[in-house]
Structures are given as C-alpha cells and as structure tokens.
Enzyme design. Sequence first.
Site, mmCIF file in Angstrom:
data_model
loop_
_atom_site.group_PDB
_atom_site.id
_atom_site.type_symbol
_atom_site.label_atom_id
_atom_site.label_comp_id
_atom_site.label_asym_id
_atom_site.label_seq_id
_atom_site.Cartn_x
_atom_site.Cartn_y
_atom_site.Cartn_z
ATOM 1 N N THR A 1 23.756 -2.716 19.360
ATOM 2 C CA THR A 1 23.821 -3.334 17.813
ATOM 3 C C THR A 1 25.123 -3.958 17.523
ATOM 4 O OG1 THR A 1 25.163 -1.299 17.576
ATOM 5 C CG2 THR A 1 22.940 -1.063 17.477
ATOM 6 N N GLY A 2 24.785 -4.188 15.955
ATOM 7 C CA GLY A 2 25.797 -5.173 15.452
ATOM 8 C C GLY A 2 25.547 -4.952 13.940
ATOM 9 N N THR A 3 26.675 -4.868 12.986
ATOM 10 C CA THR A 3 26.883 -4.724 11.716
ATOM 11 C C THR A 3 27.847 -5.436 10.986
ATOM 12 O OG1 THR A 3 25.658 -2.191 12.306
ATOM 13 C CG2 THR A 3 26.547 -2.752 9.792
ATOM 14 N N GLU B 1 37.543 -8.801 16.276
ATOM 15 C CA GLU B 1 37.330 -7.805 15.120
ATOM 16 C C GLU B 1 38.454 -7.608 14.231
ATOM 17 O OE1 GLU B 1 34.724 -6.311 14.591
ATOM 18 O OE2 GLU B 1 33.561 -5.947 16.689
ATOM 19 N N SER C 1 30.776 0.736 20.287
ATOM 20 C CA SER C 1 30.976 -0.540 19.280
ATOM 21 C C SER C 1 32.390 -0.492 18.702
ATOM 22 C CB SER C 1 30.008 -0.479 18.320
ATOM 23 O OG SER C 1 29.806 -1.903 17.879
ATOM 24 N N SER D 1 28.736 -7.091 16.136
ATOM 25 C CA SER D 1 28.994 -6.352 17.384
ATOM 26 C C SER D 1 28.027 -6.445 18.598
ATOM 27 C CB SER D 1 29.083 -5.077 17.147
ATOM 28 O OG SER D 1 30.416 -4.533 16.462
#
Length: 307
Positions: A251-253, A182, A142, A84
């Site tokens: 952030t990104g996960t 996504e 996000s 993200s």
Amino acid sequence: MRNRGFGRRELLVAMAMLVSVTGCARHASGARPASTTLPAGADLADRFAELERRYDARLGVYVPATGTTAAIEYRADERFAFCSTFKAPLVAAVLHQNPLTHLDKLITYTSDDIRSISPVAQQHVQTGMTIGQLCDAAIRYSDGTAANLLLADLGGPGGGTAAFTGYLRSLGDTVSRLDAEEPELNRDPPGDERDTTTPHAIALVLQQLVLGNALPPDKRALLTDWMARNTTGAKRIRAGFPADWKVIDKTGTGDYGRANDIAVVWSPTGVPYVVAVMSDRAGGGYDAEPREALLAEAATCVAGVLA
C-alpha cells in the site's frame, strides 16, 4: 521482532509461499479457456468514472494483459505519487544488489533517524535492525525509517533515491522516479512529477518482480512472502476480491488524499493477475482524507471482470 540472523527456516517458509501461490498458476495456465476475455472497456470506464464522482477523487487503474485477457486501463498513464508503494521495488533492489547473506547485516541508527510512521524501527533504536528485518518492516508495516535505511544501504554515487530510480530503469521503467525519502516523498504538490509513477509503469515492474525473472527464485520468494503478510492492505485491493482469491500487496498513503495499492492476485484456479490502483483527492487540499473504500470498490470492479 527479535534481532537474529536471517536463517534457513525463513527462506524455506518464503519458498513454500512462492510455491503455494504460483505452483497452481503454472498448472492452470495452459488450461484456461481461450474464450476468457474482458468486456468492452467503456462499461468499466463508466464505473470507474462514477467512483471518481462519488469519492471526489482521481482514480488510476492498470491490470496488464495476459495471454487471453486484454489490459484493464483507466488513467493508467497519468502520474500519481508513489507514496509507500515504492517500498516493494525498493526491497527488490536491495535483494537484487546483494547476496542473501546481506540480510544478516546489522544496521544501527539513532532516535534522530526515526521518521513518522515507523512502528517497528522506533522499537529497536537501542539494538539496531538487520537488513532482513528492515525489509520486513518496510513492506509489512510500511515503516518509513526502515525504508530510509534501506535507501541508504542501496547507496550509489547519487544516493539511494538515484540508485532506486536506476534499478527501475534496468527493468525498463522509463517513467517512475524517486527524488526524496520518507516522509517528504508523500508531500509533493499535485502536478509535481517528483516521486511519482503511473499505474501502468508500477504494474509492469511488479509483474517482473513477482511473476517474472527480475529476481532469482529464492529472492522472489522472500519478496512474495513479505507482501503476502502485509498488515496494511486489508481495506484496499484485498477487500475487493473474494476470499478464495490469494492477494499479496503493498500500500501507499500520502497527503492530498493519496491512497494506493499494488498487488498480485491469484484466482481460485491459480491464474495470476497484477493489479495497480492509485488515487488522490487533490481538490480537497493538503489535508484531504484518503479513501480506502474507493480502492476496494475499484478492485471489486476489476475482480468482477477477471472472475
């Protein structure tokens, strides 16, 4: 979130945020001592390698050089999944492509459009959301559905992902690429170049967006404000810097233990730095648990050098 127009108040608040985090940086930039330099990279590299061993992970770090500091680099040119983190430059692309009045455009969608991790969009299926609200949701929460709707709005002959990649190319990024929406973009197997960037590439993009002139001041202020009020980064780069540093981040996960964070941080005297920290745990397989603490500890190492 109320469905209302993007008004003057929001823009004034965003401009105030931009002044608060950059004004002192401009004042202080000429006052930094010329002796401010980073220590030899080997010591920091050893610390990053130890973190990789302890967390059974691969770590990538990049902090661009400034006028008086060398770059901090560790696996900086290796590819990592965007996850993200792409949502920050995505919002920038939407802002770049349109006038501010576009933020008031209402986007309608159905329950079939809802994707995983969409805490805001799932609440507004009946009413729809404005572009401004989608930008807020994509960065601060996000929200995956919000990001997909923004990609659709970005449009273009090759679709939103191609338009997004094209925007990165316009900023001089010849490395990063977005191929899916996504949530599929988080699921590419290790070694796949689709939907990837590098710590080096994404840091230089963020530097242009927040500290450079890629966006005019009013649009840059909006992006900065949304990132400053991000709700997902408390345990990542923010956790690694002292409380008197200002941090804005995205952030990104993802799968395979992927955990990322990209940020701009300001020292107590207002000196700005861009920090990109990316990680994965491919050895643990598809279901490997992301390690936020790894990012926080890496950020602590960076903060110790910058301080």
